[in-house]
Design a protein around this motif. Structure first.
Motif, PDB file in Angstrom:
ATOM      1  N   LYS A 334      95.598  73.394  68.654  1.00  0.00           N
ATOM      2  CA  LYS A 334      94.239  73.875  68.359  1.00  0.00           C
ATOM      3  C   LYS A 334      93.416  74.132  69.620  1.00  0.00           C
ATOM      4  O   LYS A 334      92.767  75.166  69.754  1.00  0.00           O
ATOM      5  N   PRO A 337      95.518  76.742  72.573  1.00  0.00           N
ATOM      6  CA  PRO A 337      95.567  78.173  72.249  1.00  0.00           C
ATOM      7  C   PRO A 337      94.203  78.854  72.320  1.00  0.00           C
ATOM      8  O   PRO A 337      94.102  79.992  72.789  1.00  0.00           O
ATOM      9  N   LYS A 338      93.181  78.162  71.876  1.00  0.00           N
ATOM     10  CA  LYS A 338      91.848  78.765  71.894  1.00  0.00           C
ATOM     11  C   LYS A 338      91.347  78.943  73.324  1.00  0.00           C
ATOM     12  O   LYS A 338      90.755  79.983  73.667  1.00  0.00           O
ATOM     13  N   ARG A 340      93.180  79.290  76.022  1.00  0.00           N
ATOM     14  CA  ARG A 340      93.967  80.369  76.619  1.00  0.00           C
ATOM     15  C   ARG A 340      93.451  81.735  76.147  1.00  0.00           C
ATOM     16  O   ARG A 340      93.369  82.687  76.928  1.00  0.00           O
ATOM     17  N   GLU A 341      93.116  81.824  74.875  1.00  0.00           N
ATOM     18  CA  GLU A 341      92.611  83.089  74.328  1.00  0.00           C
ATOM     19  C   GLU A 341      91.303  83.482  74.983  1.00  0.00           C
ATOM     20  O   GLU A 341      91.116  84.632  75.396  1.00  0.00           O
ATOM     21  N   VAL A 342      90.378  82.524  75.100  1.00  0.00           N
ATOM     22  CA  VAL A 342      89.055  82.813  75.685  1.00  0.00           C
ATOM     23  C   VAL A 342      89.200  83.217  77.139  1.00  0.00           C
ATOM     24  O   VAL A 342      88.588  84.211  77.589  1.00  0.00           O
ATOM     25  N   HIS A 344      91.831  84.350  78.694  1.00  0.00           N
ATOM     26  CA  HIS A 344      92.579  85.611  78.834  1.00  0.00           C
ATOM     27  C   HIS A 344      91.650  86.819  78.674  1.00  0.00           C
ATOM     28  O   HIS A 344      91.778  87.827  79.382  1.00  0.00           O
ATOM     29  N   LYS A 345      90.691  86.719  77.775  1.00  0.00           N
ATOM     30  CA  LYS A 345      89.752  87.816  77.534  1.00  0.00           C
ATOM     31  C   LYS A 345      88.842  88.050  78.738  1.00  0.00           C
ATOM     32  O   LYS A 345      88.361  89.147  78.964  1.00  0.00           O
ATOM     33  N   LYS A 346      88.627  86.986  79.520  1.00  0.00           N
ATOM     34  CA  LYS A 346      87.767  87.142  80.701  1.00  0.00           C
ATOM     35  C   LYS A 346      88.517  87.847  81.835  1.00  0.00           C
ATOM     36  O   LYS A 346      87.947  88.349  82.751  1.00  0.00           O
TER      37      LYS A 346
END
Length: 346
Positions: A334, A337-338, A340-342, A344-346
């Protein structure tokens, strides 16, 4: 940003009987916990060195060698190795063996040591605490960078045209410095170009450490090191659950009891709930709660410090094996992954 798990092998102590969990049982649990961390793709594992009755692990590299055979991808690091009371030659050999067993996954996190029991145990004078670390770090870095060594120092017999074997998979073990929060440590690591992990723990305000991270970055850059290779980490206590209040109420007595046990040998005052609650707040250095609030807080720490690695140290006070397994599951499925996602978007 890499997300990792750290363990010291705290032994559970029954609050009523005082009976201490066996080392055999705790190590069996710990191996199961680490297997889970690997399966859910956490990036790095840290195992710490202690020489006290509350802990099961005196030699991180032995535990790392054991878990190397039951894991596939997680990096295997000490957290921390007390370098000043260790022999750098034998230490390199041990970590090189872990590296060979794990197909190149071993790392060494070297520190001066917040716990100092190993110094009298192995015949060192605590008055040489800083000098021992400086000298042994120099020797380890030399061994790590070249096969043949000529070296002289104050605390160890000289090495004359000696070859050190076995060698690590890529002939070099990644080395990090572990620091409790001194300017000297930040300057040393920055000057040498070695990644540093600061232990940001207990009731410390997060903002208190921001100048140290900035100092490390400044010295690293001014010393001419490649900023593309820049790495800096954070080590903090934490435990995760599905419900924030439930997990925090469960964890407080265990955590406080361990802090008080250690504190009695160091002259600390008793650890209180208000310290714990501040530590759990956004500005404090504890990561105890549910996934959502932990994600926000780790991202806040990333914003403050620019960290490239975050360790959650989970077993202070010996939470139950079931709680640790749940906490690791939440971190890997939980929280990680979140984040990494945030990022990665930056």
């Amino acid at each position: 940003m890499e997300l990792g798990l750290s363990m010291f092998g705290d032994l559970h102590i029954d609050p009523i009987t005082g009976i201490r969990q066996s080392g055999e049982q705790r190590l069996a649990e710990l191996i199961e916990e680490i297997k889970l961390a690997d399966e859910i793709k956490l990036d790095v594992l840290g195992i710490g060195e202690h020489h006290r009755e509350e802990y099961a692990i005196s030699s991180p590299e032995i535990v790392l060698a054991a878990v190397a055979t039951v894991t596939k991808q997680i990096k295997l690091s000490s957290s921390v190795t007390v370098l000043g009371s260790s022999d750098p030659v034998k230490l390199y050999q041990n970590f090189a063996l872990v590296d060979l067993i794990s197909n190149g996954r071993s790392e060494l996190m070297a520190g001066r040591g917040s716990f100092t029991e190993s110094f009298p145990l192995f015949g060192y004078d605590l008055s040489d605490y800083n000098a021992l670390f400086e000298e042994k770090l120099d020797l380890f870095l030399q061994i790590n960078s070249k096969e043949r060594i000529n070296w002289n120092g104050q605390f160890r017999a000289p090495l004359q045209n000696q070859k050190i074997f076995p060698r690590a998979v890529n002939n070099k073990i990644p080395v990090w410095i572990a620091a409790g929060g001194t300017r000297e440590s930040a300057i040393r690591a920055g000057r040498l170009g070695i990644p540093i992990v600061f232990a940001v723990i207990a009731g410390t305000p997060l903002l208190h450490f921001q100048p140290l991270y900035e100092l490390y970055r400044e010295v690293y850059e001014k010393s001419g090191h490649d900023m593309d290779q820049f790495q800096v980490g954070m080590f903090s206590h934490g435990l995760f659950g599905e419900d924030s209040k439930t997990v925090s109420d469960y964890y407080y007595p265990l955590y406080a009891a361990q802090m008080d046990r250690i504190g009695r040998t160091r002259g600390w005052s008793s650890f209180h709930r208000n310290q714990y609650d501040f530590g759990r707040s956004k500005e404090g250095a504890m990561f105890v709660g549910d996934a959502e609030e932990t994600i926000d807080k780790i991202l806040y720490a990333h914003e403050l410090y620019g960290i490239t690695r975050f360790f959650t140290h989970m077993d202070v006070g010996a939470p139950s094996h079931l709680h640790l397994m749940k906490s690791i599951e939440i971190l890997g499925t939980k929280i990680a992954p979140k984040i990494r996602e945030v990022l990665h978007k930056k």
